[in-house]
Design a protein around this motif. Structure first.
Motif, PDB file in Angstrom:
ATOM      1  N   GLU A  99       0.940  -1.110   0.216  1.00  0.00           N
ATOM      2  CA  GLU A  99      -0.025   0.086  -0.013  1.00  0.00           C
ATOM      3  C   GLU A  99       0.841   1.350   0.127  1.00  0.00           C
ATOM      4  N   PRO A 100       1.476   1.756  -0.937  1.00  0.00           N
ATOM      5  CA  PRO A 100       1.578   1.039  -2.301  1.00  0.00           C
ATOM      6  C   PRO A 100       2.670  -0.069  -2.333  1.00  0.00           C
ATOM      7  N   THR A 101       3.704  -0.032  -1.217  1.00  0.00           N
ATOM      8  CA  THR A 101       4.666  -0.914  -1.214  1.00  0.00           C
ATOM      9  C   THR A 101       4.517  -1.424   0.398  1.00  0.00           C
ATOM     10  N   ARG A 102       5.254  -2.677   0.410  1.00  0.00           N
ATOM     11  CA  ARG A 102       5.077  -3.233   1.772  1.00  0.00           C
ATOM     12  C   ARG A 102       5.751  -2.337   2.681  1.00  0.00           C
ATOM     13  N   LEU A 103       6.915  -1.616   2.252  1.00  0.00           N
ATOM     14  CA  LEU A 103       7.510  -0.946   3.318  1.00  0.00           C
ATOM     15  C   LEU A 103       6.762   0.333   3.539  1.00  0.00           C
ATOM     16  N   GLU A 104       6.034   0.888   2.659  1.00  0.00           N
ATOM     17  CA  GLU A 104       5.133   2.264   2.682  1.00  0.00           C
ATOM     18  C   GLU A 104       3.686   1.889   3.376  1.00  0.00           C
ATOM     19  N   HIS A 105       3.581   0.694   3.574  1.00  0.00           N
ATOM     20  CA  HIS A 105       2.175   0.339   4.350  1.00  0.00           C
ATOM     21  C   HIS A 105       2.179   1.079   5.752  1.00  0.00           C
ATOM     22  N   ASN A 106       0.856   1.591   6.088  1.00  0.00           N
ATOM     23  CA  ASN A 106       1.146   2.331   7.241  1.00  0.00           C
ATOM     24  C   ASN A 106       1.170   1.573   8.609  1.00  0.00           C
ATOM     25  N   CYS A 107       1.345   0.270   8.568  1.00  0.00           N
ATOM     26  CA  CYS A 107       1.435  -0.808   9.707  1.00  0.00           C
ATOM     27  C   CYS A 107       2.879  -1.223   9.436  1.00  0.00           C
ATOM     28  N   SER A 108       3.633  -0.911   8.426  1.00  0.00           N
ATOM     29  CA  SER A 108       4.902  -1.644   8.336  1.00  0.00           C
ATOM     30  C   SER A 108       5.889  -1.644   9.506  1.00  0.00           C
ATOM     31  N   GLY A 109       5.832  -0.598  10.121  1.00  0.00           N
ATOM     32  CA  GLY A 109       6.737  -0.311  11.533  1.00  0.00           C
ATOM     33  C   GLY A 109       6.106  -1.625  12.561  1.00  0.00           C
ATOM     34  N   LYS A 110       4.885  -1.751  12.593  1.00  0.00           N
ATOM     35  CA  LYS A 110       4.126  -2.701  13.599  1.00  0.00           C
ATOM     36  C   LYS A 110       5.024  -4.288  13.207  1.00  0.00           C
ATOM     37  N   HIS A 111       4.861  -4.439  11.913  1.00  0.00           N
ATOM     38  CA  HIS A 111       5.180  -5.475  11.144  1.00  0.00           C
ATOM     39  C   HIS A 111       6.750  -5.952  11.356  1.00  0.00           C
ATOM     40  N   ALA A 112       7.410  -4.655  11.331  1.00  0.00           N
ATOM     41  CA  ALA A 112       8.912  -4.918  11.481  1.00  0.00           C
ATOM     42  C   ALA A 112       9.288  -5.345  12.896  1.00  0.00           C
ATOM     43  N   GLY A 113       8.397  -4.672  13.629  1.00  0.00           N
ATOM     44  CA  GLY A 113       8.687  -5.113  15.200  1.00  0.00           C
ATOM     45  C   GLY A 113       8.409  -6.463  15.534  1.00  0.00           C
ATOM     46  N   PHE A 114       7.313  -6.912  14.717  1.00  0.00           N
ATOM     47  CA  PHE A 114       7.000  -8.490  14.874  1.00  0.00           C
ATOM     48  C   PHE A 114       8.066  -9.075  14.294  1.00  0.00           C
ATOM     49  N   LEU A 115       8.706  -8.952  13.353  1.00  0.00           N
ATOM     50  CA  LEU A 115       9.949  -9.584  12.697  1.00  0.00           C
ATOM     51  C   LEU A 115      10.918  -9.454  13.738  1.00  0.00           C
ATOM     52  N   LEU A 116      11.508  -8.436  14.349  1.00  0.00           N
ATOM     53  CA  LEU A 116      12.475  -8.489  15.460  1.00  0.00           C
ATOM     54  C   LEU A 116      12.239  -9.274  16.395  1.00  0.00           C
ATOM     55  N   LEU A 117      10.958  -9.245  17.050  1.00  0.00           N
ATOM     56  CA  LEU A 117      10.667 -10.205  18.110  1.00  0.00           C
ATOM     57  C   LEU A 117      10.725 -11.473  17.883  1.00  0.00           C
ATOM     58  N   GLY A 118      10.422 -11.940  16.589  1.00  0.00           N
ATOM     59  CA  GLY A 118      10.685 -12.946  16.106  1.00  0.00           C
ATOM     60  C   GLY A 118      11.960 -13.689  16.138  1.00  0.00           C
ATOM     61  N   ARG A 119      12.919 -12.787  15.679  1.00  0.00           N
ATOM     62  CA  ARG A 119      14.402 -13.040  15.726  1.00  0.00           C
ATOM     63  C   ARG A 119      14.818 -13.281  16.927  1.00  0.00           C
ATOM     64  N   GLU A 120      14.283 -12.398  17.878  1.00  0.00           N
ATOM     65  CA  GLU A 120      14.769 -12.610  19.480  1.00  0.00           C
ATOM     66  C   GLU A 120      14.183 -13.891  19.885  1.00  0.00           C
ATOM     67  N   ARG A 121      13.197 -14.315  19.564  1.00  0.00           N
ATOM     68  CA  ARG A 121      12.418 -15.590  20.413  1.00  0.00           C
ATOM     69  C   ARG A 121      12.863 -16.935  19.480  1.00  0.00           C
ATOM     70  N   GLY A 122      13.592 -16.622  18.372  1.00  0.00           N
ATOM     71  CA  GLY A 122      13.667 -17.924  17.568  1.00  0.00           C
ATOM     72  C   GLY A 122      12.447 -18.331  16.750  1.00  0.00           C
ATOM     73  N   TRP A 123      11.568 -17.619  16.479  1.00  0.00           N
ATOM     74  CA  TRP A 123      10.356 -18.101  15.781  1.00  0.00           C
ATOM     75  C   TRP A 123      10.580 -18.080  14.460  1.00  0.00           C
ATOM     76  N   PRO A 124       9.837 -18.675  13.494  1.00  0.00           N
ATOM     77  CA  PRO A 124       9.886 -18.718  12.103  1.00  0.00           C
ATOM     78  C   PRO A 124       9.317 -17.475  11.531  1.00  0.00           C
ATOM     79  N   THR A 125       9.843 -16.947  10.522  1.00  0.00           N
ATOM     80  CA  THR A 125       9.324 -15.548   9.968  1.00  0.00           C
ATOM     81  C   THR A 125       8.139 -15.807   9.231  1.00  0.00           C
ATOM     82  N   GLU A 126       8.029 -16.846   8.360  1.00  0.00           N
ATOM     83  CA  GLU A 126       6.822 -16.823   7.598  1.00  0.00           C
ATOM     84  C   GLU A 126       5.585 -17.096   8.403  1.00  0.00           C
TER      85      GLU A 126
END
Length: 291
Positions: A99-126
């Motif tokens: 919207e129009p790109t994933r990076l520009e989506h207004n929720c991309s910051g929250k999603h990036a935070g989820f990815l960082l949390l997953g890295r810290e916890r050892g969770w799968p990204t997908e």
């Protein structure tokens, strides 16, 4: 009730429900404080808590953008990129949609935070957005804990960005915000949002402008006419019944006045045309107010 007038003719009416909670008790309300609606993006400061706890090295911009519904300005995109880098992720890993790109989506910051949390916890990204993923199970528990309800008592649905959203009475949303700074990581999250309110949304947004007053408010808007905020242990939640965003500033100013709180220029909302000419006004009628 927020009326929109043009040349003294009422052109639209928006009914707004509002509630304030302190110490677990309703201290003021207009309309139905038990109205059940979805938390939407107003839940983001609570959803950011696990990653704030996991990564105490995050700076104000990174924490604020994890709580944001941003407008993809360069400064906002830079903060999202910083979170992605710390997560060892790229734009392709974001599951928020273009919207129009994933990076520009207004929720991309929250999603990036989820990815960082997953890295810290050892969770799968997908699939981190899915209800069955450990990330969303953690978010469910976090929101339920903040609102002090059983996780299974909250109806859930899919938010606009593809993750889980939660239905709660407005009173429980206000209660959750009243407790935000008491939760582990909550004070850090609130401080970052207050330090960088322009990253949370932008000019003219009621949450950004309320925090810019500089008197301690932390605030976050959500889709379909929702806004939650807190200051000094008092949490407030407002919901525009028809889902419009336009009445929120005026309604918030009027409700804060009922609480004896200064709303700055939030109440100044003239109707302007494309030439910048003032052609109308928003007018407030308080109905069903209790203290």
């Amino acid at each position: 009730m927020v009326e929109v007038l043009r040349s003294d003719v009422v052109e639209a009416r928006h009914r707004v429900h509002a509630v304030a909670v302190s110490g677990g008790n309703v201290v003021a309300s207009c309309g139905d404080p038990l109205l059940v609606t979805f938390f939407r993006s107003s839940a983001k400061p609570i959803q950011a808590l696990p990653v704030v706890r996991a990564r105490p090295d995050l700076d104000d911009a990174e924490v604020a953008i994890a709580c944001a519904s941003h407008l993809h300005r360069p400064d906002q995109i830079e903060a999202v990129r910083s979170l992605l880098a710390k997560a060892g992720a790229t734009e392709a890993d974001l599951e928020c949609g273009p919207e129009p790109t994933r990076l520009e989506h207004n929720c991309s910051g929250k999603h990036a935070g989820f990815l960082l949390l997953g890295r810290e916890r050892g969770w799968p990204t997908e699939g981190y957005r899915l209800p069955s993923h450990p990330c969303q199970e953690a978010m469910l528990a976090e929101v339920a804990d903040a609102a002090e309800v059983e996780p299974g008592s909250m109806p859930t649905a899919v938010d606009g960005c593809g993750v889980v959203t939660y239905a709660l009475p407005l009173e429980r949303m206000a209660h959750a915000f009243s407790r935000l700074e008491l939760l582990v990581g909550g004070e850090r999250t609130a401080d970052a949002m207050r330090a960088r309110p322009e990253l949370v949304r932008g000019d003219g947004a009621p949450d950004t402008d309320l925090m810019r007053l500089g008197d301690g408010w932390v605030a976050k808007g959500g889709a379909e006419g929702l806004l939650c905020a807190a200051r000094d242990g008092v949490g407030v939640a407002l919901k525009v019944e028809d889902g419009a965003q336009r009445p929120l500033r005026s309604a918030l100013a009027a409700f804060l006045a009922q609480l004896g709180r200064d709303a700055g220029d939030l109440a100044e909302n003239p109707v302007e045309n494309s030439r910048g000419e003032v052609v109308g006004e928003l007018r407030i009628h308080l109905t069903g107010t209790t203290r």
